[in-house]
Design an enzyme around this catalytic site. Sequence first.
Site, PDB file in Angstrom:
ATOM      1  CB  ILE A 127      -0.850  -0.182   1.334  1.00  0.00           C
ATOM      2  CG1 ILE A 127      -1.795  -1.062   1.032  1.00  0.00           C
ATOM      3  CG2 ILE A 127      -1.527   1.316   1.591  1.00  0.00           C
ATOM      4  CD1 ILE A 127      -3.035  -1.256   2.177  1.00  0.00           C
ATOM      5  CG  ASP A 166       9.391   0.107   5.390  1.00  0.00           C
ATOM      6  OD1 ASP A 166       7.916   0.193   5.021  1.00  0.00           O
ATOM      7  OD2 ASP A 166       9.604  -1.005   6.069  1.00  0.00           O
ATOM      8  CG  ASP A 221      10.857   0.562  15.437  1.00  0.00           C
ATOM      9  OD1 ASP A 221       9.471   0.625  15.078  1.00  0.00           O
ATOM     10  OD2 ASP A 221      11.269  -0.185  16.282  1.00  0.00           O
ATOM     11  CB  VAL A 222       6.871   4.180  12.998  1.00  0.00           C
ATOM     12  CG1 VAL A 222       7.040   4.906  11.576  1.00  0.00           C
ATOM     13  CG2 VAL A 222       6.024   3.059  12.651  1.00  0.00           C
ATOM     14  CG  ASN A 240       0.491   2.415   4.722  1.00  0.00           C
ATOM     15  OD1 ASN A 240      -0.557   1.589   4.550  1.00  0.00           O
ATOM     16  ND2 ASN A 240       1.603   1.864   4.150  1.00  0.00           N
ATOM     17  CE1 TYR A 249      -4.154  -4.286  11.754  1.00  0.00           C
ATOM     18  CE2 TYR A 249      -6.114  -4.894  11.153  1.00  0.00           C
ATOM     19  CZ  TYR A 249      -4.753  -4.240  10.926  1.00  0.00           C
ATOM     20  OH  TYR A 249      -4.875  -3.723   9.826  1.00  0.00           O
ATOM     21  CE  LYS A 260      -4.437  -0.857  11.506  1.00  0.00           C
ATOM     22  NZ  LYS A 260      -3.871   0.352  10.937  1.00  0.00           N
TER      23      LYS A 260
END
Length: 686
Positions: A449, A468, A491-492, A518, A584, A588
């Site tokens: 994506i 990324d 690494d976010v 994302n 997950y 979200k």
Amino acid sequence: MQSRWDDAEAQALIDHYGARSFSADLALRIYSTRLLGRDKRLVLHGGGNTSVKTRMHDLNGELVDVLCVKGSGADMAAIEPGGLPALRIAPLRRLRTRETLADADMVRIQRANLIDPAAPNPSVETLLHAFLPATYVDHTHASAILSVVDQVDGMARAEEIFAGRMGVVPYIMPGFALAKAAAAIFDAAPKVDGLILDKHGLFTFGATAREAYERMIAAVSLAEARIARARRRVFANAALPGNIASATALAPILRGACSRAYATREGAWQRPILELRTDAQIRHFVDGGRLRDFALRGVVTPDHAIRTKNWPLIVETPVAGGLNEYKPYARATVDAFVARYRSYFEHHNARVGGDRRMLDPMPRVVLVPGIGLYGLGPSKKDACIAADIAQAAIEAITGAEAIGRFQSISEADMFAMEYWPLEQAKLGAASARPLAGQVAAITGGAGAIGAATARAFCAAGAEVALIDIDLARAREVAAAVGGGAVAIAADVTDAPAVTRAFDAVVENFGGLDILVANAGAAWQGRIGEVEEKILRASFELNFFAHQRCAQAAVAIMRAQGTGGCLLFNVSKQAVNPGADFGPYGLPKAATLFLVRQYALDHGADKIRANGVNADRVRSRLMTPSFIAERARARGLGEADYMRANLLGYEVTADDVAQAFLHHALALKSSGDVTTVDGGNIAAALR
Ligand code: ZN
């Protein structure tokens, strides 16, 4: 300056082009044109041209005498035969008997004499090449030569240094009049190696490609030797504050100050991309106490005007901790720059008949004492061109001040050049792509994506940074996307890494307008039994990383003051939980709420926040084995599983990218969530 001529390389090109039926004359012309074009001290971005007089067959198969001269838009460093259009030379030479020739007629006559009617427009200096008799003619705007001729007494200095080896031509704007004057000066002294053009550059010529090239190197070397004998420290330093703000903190403020809201569409901005340059020579110049004096005297060679304007914007040194007050100061300084540009335009436009239309008045170069210079442009490429030219100008001005007193052409001459339609043509048609001038950062940029979104945004004209954890893969994606996309490792889930990543975005482009948050990963577990550490790990990536990146983006966007767009990859899990997908879906769901909180809290900053709820997209989350397992669990084939939605279509990464693009362009939408799931009533928002 050393000659880089190499007989073996020259022969290799003769062989290469010979096999394609091009003459050795042309192959050698290509060889030395590339040698000149690859040295920034000689040639920068269209500032130079070359020619060869030879014979070739026209479209009727008749052998004719031609001039092959650099075409408009060709890059000398990588020139090919197509970049040296051939013209019948006899009709061009006959023009010399005319008293005057209008520019438009000159262009038409040149085009009418092209051997290939589809060839690009020949250089605006074509007639100068045609009127000189030598087989090979080389022209550059070498910095060292400009240091010698950009003087109050530039012509006298050139006479002294070149002592009869070069003819000296007074300043005349390029075109027919300059070509005639240069040819007359050559005729009066036909033994010269070339011509020095006051306030412009030089021509050298020879019977062979090598002779013309070696004479160029010799002439520039003489000028360099003269400068080398002069004093080293040219500019006395100004007293600068001790606690200078970082270039990273300054850039978004400058970028915002140099942006303008479009009058025709509320919410849309014209934004520049910034390219920072700094080194010892730049700092020596911008830190100088009399910077305003030296930097505002004008261009070092006339064709710089279209890239950098005639003057840079100069701002005061920003102090760390004082950037809140610096913001209104920067805006007022840009406003004053624009007002001065407008009055310059109006004054000279009225003088020449009032039929010109004012070009974009925003600065193209910003000089900051204590930091360096910024090149500005509607794209990264344009910003780099402006920075390259500004750097060359600093080199030429420093050399000029080392040996004398720098002087440019008059303001009227600069206007004539800046508003010369033939010069404007060098810039090509401005692309009006919808995201031109905008910077987008995409986290999870190396995934399917992320990559699809990068492609869509680049195609829409944005500058893209792919953030990324997998730098190697992000680099591959950036290379595949093209369009100047850059890869940044982070690494976010690591706060310092996120700070460094967004600093890197600013270092690359000067700011940020669009965040696509994302990056994500799917953790599973039955909610009554799942380990807390799994839930926490998922919250780190699927919620806190979004929040952390959004905060970093908002800080940059607020410094710019030109709004912005936050986009979140939320997932259908946020509204329609799947069995065992609690780890997950829960973060979200929080991220879905984050979209609304940003929309609410930062709407006043003109920052929009929107989400995309995608489902069942092949990606790093939905690996082939994962898909196979889920399909088996439902008793479906893989293809049927992927199409199990109302429309019966498989959703692709490109479909998700289009939803992000839609939100980047939808200037009046905030707090919205778009579903990209092929239709799923259970996941519909209500
Ligand atoms: Zn020139």
